[in-house]
Design an enzyme around this catalytic site. Structure first.
Site, mmCIF file in Angstrom:
data_model
loop_
_atom_site.group_PDB
_atom_site.id
_atom_site.type_symbol
_atom_site.label_atom_id
_atom_site.label_comp_id
_atom_site.label_asym_id
_atom_site.label_seq_id
_atom_site.Cartn_x
_atom_site.Cartn_y
_atom_site.Cartn_z
ATOM 1 N N GLU A 233 -42.984 -60.181 74.953
ATOM 2 C CA GLU A 233 -44.171 -61.046 74.971
ATOM 3 C C GLU A 233 -45.011 -60.610 76.163
ATOM 4 O O GLU A 233 -44.708 -60.955 77.309
ATOM 5 C CB GLU A 233 -43.750 -62.514 75.082
ATOM 6 C CG GLU A 233 -42.974 -63.033 73.879
ATOM 7 C CD GLU A 233 -43.790 -63.045 72.600
ATOM 8 O OE1 GLU A 233 -45.037 -63.081 72.688
ATOM 9 O OE2 GLU A 233 -43.198 -62.998 71.510
ATOM 10 N N CYS A 267 -51.359 -65.729 79.830
ATOM 11 C CA CYS A 267 -51.373 -64.476 79.070
ATOM 12 C C CYS A 267 -52.411 -64.479 77.957
ATOM 13 O O CYS A 267 -52.885 -63.422 77.547
ATOM 14 C CB CYS A 267 -49.987 -64.178 78.509
ATOM 15 S SG CYS A 267 -49.332 -65.466 77.419
#
Length: 491
Positions: A233, A267
Site C-alpha cells: 500500500e 497517502c
C-alpha cells in the site's frame, strides 16, 4: 536492536519510552512459535475468529484516551482528528469483519465445465500462515490495526512492526495487543530500520507493507528472496482535476479538507490541482475562506489551532519546506500561507500558484500541507500531465457532467477514483482499496482484506465414474474422435 515497552501508568500521563534488548534470535524464536500456532489457527471456525475480533474492538475502545494522548505526543494530532481518522475507521473495519467473516469463510461453489461432467468445484479460503505487517507513521494506529483485523479474520498469526517515527503510538499498540494476544499469535516489534531489516529476512507467508514507494521496492526485493507474497500500500501524486463546469466553492471546501487533514500527511491526499487558468483566482478565494473557517484562524495564527497537527519530524519538515523554496525559485507564487516554524515542525496550510511542472513539488509525493496549482488549456492537456507521471493511488474529478468524469476515467489509471469529492472511497468496505504499479500492489478493506490474507484454494471432486477416463491412453481413433467432438461442442 531494541523493543520498547510502556506501562499503563506512563501512557496515562506523559509518554515515557522504556526499552529492552532483543536480537534476531528473538525474531526467529517467535516466528517458529507462530508457525506452529498457525497450524492450529487454520482449524478455527468463524465463532472463534469473531471472539478474537471482539476482543480487539474492546481493547481499542478501552485505550481510546491513551491512543489520543500518544498521537498528540507524536505529532500534535488533536483528539477529534484521532477519533475521526484513527479510531472510527478502525472500529468500522473490525465491525465489518465481525458481521461478515462467517460468510467470507464459506467455501464458494463454482461452475464445472461439461468436460468434467459429474465433478464438483469449489474455492476454499485458507489462512496464509505467518504474516508480517509493517505500518507507517502517518496514520500509525489505524494502518497497523486495520490490516491486523483482516489477518485475524482470515485466521493468521501476525508479527507487527509499527513505525519508529511515532514511538508513543507504537508503545500503546504494544501494550494494548499484549493484553489480548500471546506472542505466538500476535507479536509487536518496535524499533528502527534495523528491526525492519531483520524481520524482512524471515520467510513469512505474507508481507503487508504500508509506506513509501522507494521502501516498497526494498520490501518487494526482500520478499522475493523467500518467494513471499506481498501487499504494498504505497502512495504517489494523486491529482485533482477541476473541470470548466465544476462548482468551485464545493470543490475548494472538499479539496482543502482532504489536503490539510493530518497536515497533508495522507497517502490519498489531493497532491496537486489541475484547473483552467480562468478559474484559479476564484478557487483560491474559496480555498482561503474554507481553510480559515476550518481552523477558525487567520494564517498568522494557525500555530495556535488545536485542530491542525504538525509534520512528524525534523527530517520531513525540512523535506516539505524545501518544496516551497524550489517552487518559488522556478516561478511559483505563494497565494496563501507559507509560514514555517522549525521549532515544532509547523508548516502552515499553503497554496502555490503558477507552479512549473519541473519543480520538485511536482515530482515527489508531497506528504505535507502544500497544494500546488497547475493550469491547463484543455481537458486532454490535464490528462496528458497525469499520464506522464507514475499511476497515482487516487484520482479526483470535479464536474457536473457525467460525460466529463467518464472521459477522464477512461483515459487515466489510478488505484481508486472519486467524483466530486476526495478520500472518501476508502471509507466504503465494499470497494477494494489499493494502488497500481508505483502506487501499490494488491488491495484490502472489507472482504478484500480477508482475501488478501487468505489463499484461495481450488478444490475439484470427481465421481467414481470419471468422464476423463475416456481420454486416457492409448490414444486410439475412438479417443481422438472424443477429443475432436469435445473441442467442437463442449469447450
Amino acid at each position: 536492536m531494541t523493543q520498547a515497552t510502556l506501562s499503563a501508568a506512563n501512557v496515562s500521563n506523559t509518554a515515557v519510552i522504556q526499552t529492552k534488548s532483543f536480537t534476531p534470535k528473538d525474531i526467529d524464536r517467535i516466528f517458529k512459535a507462530q508457525k506452529k500456532k498457525s497450524l492450529e489457527l487454520r482449524l478455527t471456525n468463524y465463532k472463534t475468529r469473531i471472539q478474537k475480533l471482539k476482543k480487539l474492538k474492546d481493547v481499542v475502545l478501552k485505550y481510546q484516551t491513551e491512543i489520543q494522548k500518544a498521537l498528540h505526543a507524536d505529532f500534535r494530532k488533536s483528539a477529534g482528528e484521532v477519533d475521526i481518522t484513527e479510531i472510527l475507521p478502525t472500529i468500522a473495519e473490525i465491525n465489518d469483519a465481525i458481521r461478515h467473516v462467517k460468510h467470507w469463510m464459506r467455501p464458494k461453489n463454482v461452475l464445472t465445465p461439461p468436460t468434467l461432467l459429474g465433478a464438483t468445484s469449489r474455492i476454499v479460503y485458507e489462512p496464509k500462515g505467518v504474516c508480517l505487517v509493517i505500518a507507517p507513521w502517518n496514520y500509525p494506529f489505524h494502518l497497523a490495526i486495520a490490516p491486523l483485523a483482516a489477518a485475524i479474520a482470515a485466521g493468521n498469526t501476525v508479527m507487527l512492526k509499527p513505525s519508529e517515527f511515532t514511538p508513543n503510538t507504537a508503545n500503546v499498540i504494544n501494550l494494548m495487543l499484549g493484553e489480548i494476544f500471546s506472542e505466538d499469535e500476535v507479536a509487536v516489534f518496535e524499533g528502527d530500520v534495523t528491526v525492519a531489516t531483520a524481520l524482512l529476512d524471515v520467510p513469512f507467508d505474507h508481507i503487508f507493507f504500508t509506506g513509501s514507494t522507494p521502501v516498497g521496492k526494498i520490501v518487494m526485493a526482500a520478499a522475493a528472496k523467500n518467494l513471499t507474497t506481498v501487499t504494498l500500500e504505497l502512495g504517489g501524486k494523486s491529482p485533482s482535476i477541476i473541470a470548466e463546469d465544476a462548482d468551485l466553492k464545493v470543490a475548494a471546501e472538499r479539496i482543502m479538507w482532504g489536503k490539510f487533514l493530518n497536515a497533508g500527511q495522507t497517502c490519498v491526499a489531493p497532491d496537486y490541482l489541475l484547473i483552467p487558468e480562468s478559474k484559479v483566482e476564484e478557487f483560491v478565494k474559496h480555498a482561503k475562506d474554507t481553510t480559515e473557517s476550518f481552523f477558525k484562524s487567520k494564517p498568522e495564527n494557525f500555530t495556535a489551532s488545536t485542530d491542525f497537527c504538525r509534520i512528524v519530524n525534523a527530517k520531513n519538515f525540512s523535506r516539505v519546506s524545501s518544496y516551497i523554496d524550489d517552487a518559488v525559485k522556478k516561478g511559483a507564487k505563494i497565494a496563501y500561507g507559507g509560514e514555517l516554524r522549525s521549532s515544532d515542525n509547523f508548516i502552515a496550510p499553503t497554496i502555490l500558484t503558477n507552479v512549473s511542472l519541473d519543480a520538485k513539488i511536482m515530482e515527489d509525493e508531497i506528504f505535507g500541507p502544500l497544494l500546488p496549482i497547475v493550469t491547463y488549456k484543455s481537458l486532454d492537456e490535464a490528462i496528458h500531465i497525469i499520464n506522464e507521471k507514475p499511476k497515482p493511488l487516487a484520482l479526483y474529478i470535479f464536474t457536473k457532467k457525467r460525460s466529463t468524469s467518464k472521459y477522464v476515467l477512461r483515459r487515466t489509471s489510478s488505484g481508486g477514483a472519486v467524483i466530486n469529492d476526495v478520500i472518501l472511497h476508502l471509507v466504503n468496505p465494499n470497494l477494494p482499496f489499493g494502488g497500481v504499479n508505483h502506487s501499490g500492489h494488491g488491495s484490502y478493506h472489507g472482504v478484500f482484506g480477508f482475501k488478501t490474507f487468505s489463499h484461495e484454494r481450488s478444490v475439484l471432486q470427481t465421481p467414481k465414474a470419471s468422464i476423463a477416463k475416456l481420454m486416457y491412453p492409448p490414444y486410439s481413433s475412438f479417443v481422438r474422435l472424443i477429443v475432436r467432438l469435445t473441442t467442437k461442442f463442449f469447450v
